[in-house]
Every structure is written in structure tokens, then in C-alpha cells.
Enzyme design. Structure first.
Site: not given
Length: 276
Positions: A119, A142
Site C-alpha cells: 500500500k 482509512p
């Protein structure tokens, strides 16, 4: 709405064939905004490069390159993860992690945190492409998403909760992480898409807790389940930290729902759908 890009707005909720490089531009031509979906939380440790890292990075490249060819796309909202922020040796010394902080790639490698590695590399690649090509990119960050079941089958995150509650996993994660109700994630995504004042990276995270604290809370309220009792020996994932959400709050996001609210919604939903 103050700071609104345009009304009404069209959304792209899913892009097919992220990894093929042959995304249909017809999906983009009539749209004002695109949002790049989040990668799966689960990972196969035997084929980590093939099943997690490459799809995450190549999928990001393919979506953004397709957006470049679609002249009507005005903004791209990249759904990142708090995993791109919190994995650092100095996290305990930082009062509150915010948008300026990045996970340390070498830290992720050292502790086999491959989801965080993928990520982080993917988001940095998204920023490289956007800056080189003038794309209006907003990165939405998030934390662990909790709440009611929205699809016919539980997502990978809800399957993790289910296995911990049922005691079928063998151990619970040695992880301290922020938890966020899915309603807050949706509201934050809308702000990232619609509000012209939304720029850069936006941290969207509720309270931070260790899984041992979550189990203690759930056991007190739902005592009939067996739960996991053994903590994983995984190192590097339990760093004490907090997340600064001042930036997204200033855009108008209401106060985050509590741990009790999000896990109550989750457990009751799993019960109602027959998964608990």
C-alpha cells in the site's frame, strides 16, 4: 455545499481488470471523478509478490494511466490505508501521526508487513504519476473498517473479526490499529470527492486499540462466544500510536463513531445474516 466541485457528481465505484492494463475508457468518459478502490486485506504468504504487491502497484498504475486518457476526469480519489502511515520505528515518539508521515519501507520488510509495504509503495506511485501529469489526486487514508455487513458475504476484515469471535483462527493479531465505522469511511470518501478544499492526503481513523482490548470489550457484551485467547507472536505491528484527523474534521466530517458503536453494528449484522 461549501467547497463543492460540481453537482450532481458521478462516481466510479469499481474498475474492472485493474491489473490487465486494458481498462475500458468508456467507464470514464462521462465521469467527473474516479476513485481507485482499496486492495484486499488478506494475503497469501507463499505468493506475496504475485498475489498482493504486484496487483496493488500495477492496478494503481493502470487506473491512473487510464484516467489520463479520459479528459473528463477532474479528480481521482485514491483509497489508501493507515498502513501507509503508522509503521515507523519512531511512531511511539510522535504524539500523533498525520498526513505528513509515511510508513518506513524497510521497517515493513523487516517485519514482513507486506500489505503495508504494498500500500505504501502503491500510494507513492500514485503521487508520482499524479504530480508528473497534473492529476488532481486526493489520497483517502482509512484505518481498519468495521460495521455492518454490506455485501452477501463478509469482507476479509469482517472474516477476521468473525474468526476471532468464534475462536477459529488459533490466535488473535498482535496488532494495535485505528478502527473506523464504515459509515464514517463513506462520509469521508464523499468529502474527498466532492469538497474542492480536499487536497493531499486525508487520514480517516477512529480510536486506536489493540486486539486484546477489542476482545475484552466484546467478551463483556457478548459472553456466549469462545473468542481467541492466544496473542500472535508477530512483531512490529503493535506499536502504540494515535492518528491525527484534524484535517478531515476541518472539511466537515462529524465526530467518529465509538468502538462500541462500530463493533455492535458489526456483531449484530453478522448474527442477523447467520455468520455468528
Amino acid at each position: 455545499m461549501a467547497g463543492e466541485l460540481q453537482e450532481p457528481l458521478s462516481w466510479i465505484g469499481q474498475v474492472d481488470s485493474l491489473h490487465s492494463g486494458s481498462i475500458s475508457l468508456g467507464r470514464f468518459e462521462s465521469e467527473d471523478l474516479s476513485w481507485e478502490r482499496r486492495s484486499s486485506f488478506s494475503q497469501n504468504s507463499d505468493r506475496i509478490q504475485e498475489t498482493l504487491i504486484d496487483p496493488c502497484i500495477k492496478g494503481t498504475q493502470n487506473v491512473l494511466n487510464s484516467c489520463l486518457k479520459a479528459s473528463s476526469v477532474k479528480r481521482v480519489v485514491f483509497t489508501s490505508s493507515s498502513s501507509t502511515v503508522r509503521y515507523r520505528d519512531d511512531s511511539p515518539q510522535i504524539f500523533s501521526l498525520n498526513e505528513s508521515h509515511w510508513s518506513d519501507i524497510e521497517y515493513c520488510k523487516r517485519h514482513n508487513l507486506w500489505y503495508a509495504y504494498a500500500k505504501t509503495v502503491a500510494e507513492k506511485e500514485a503521487w508520482r504519476i499524479s504530480k508528473e501529469n497534473g492529476i488532481d489526486l486526493v489520497s483517502f487514508i482509512p484505518s481498519f473498517v468495521v460495521g455492518p455487513l454490506l455485501a452477501p458475504e463478509p469482507s476479509s476484515t469482517l472474516l477476521l473479526i468473525q474468526s476471532i469471535v468464534k475462536g477459529s483462527r488459533g490466535e488473535y493479531p498482535n496488532t494495535a490499529v485505528g478502527f473506523t465505522h464504515v459509515d464514517d469511511v463513506v462520509a469521508g470518501n464523499i468529502l474527498a470527492m466532492e469538497n474542492s478544499k480536499a487536497t493531499g492526503r486525508l487520514v480517516c481513523s477512529g480510536p486506536v486499540a489493540h486486539w486484546s482490548q477489542i476482545i475484552k470489550m466484546l467478551r463483556a457484551k457478548y459472553p456466549s462466544y469462545p473468542y481467541e485467547n492466544k496473542c500472535s507472536s508477530q512483531e512490529g505491528d503493535s506499536i502504540p500510536h494515535s492518528m491525527d484527523t484534524t484535517k478531515i474534521a476541518r472539511l466537515g466530517l462529524p465526530p467518529f463513531k465509538t468502538l462500541e458503536q462500530m463493533f455492535d453494528d458489526c456483531i449484530r449484522s453478522l448474527q442477523e445474516k447467520g455468520f455468528l
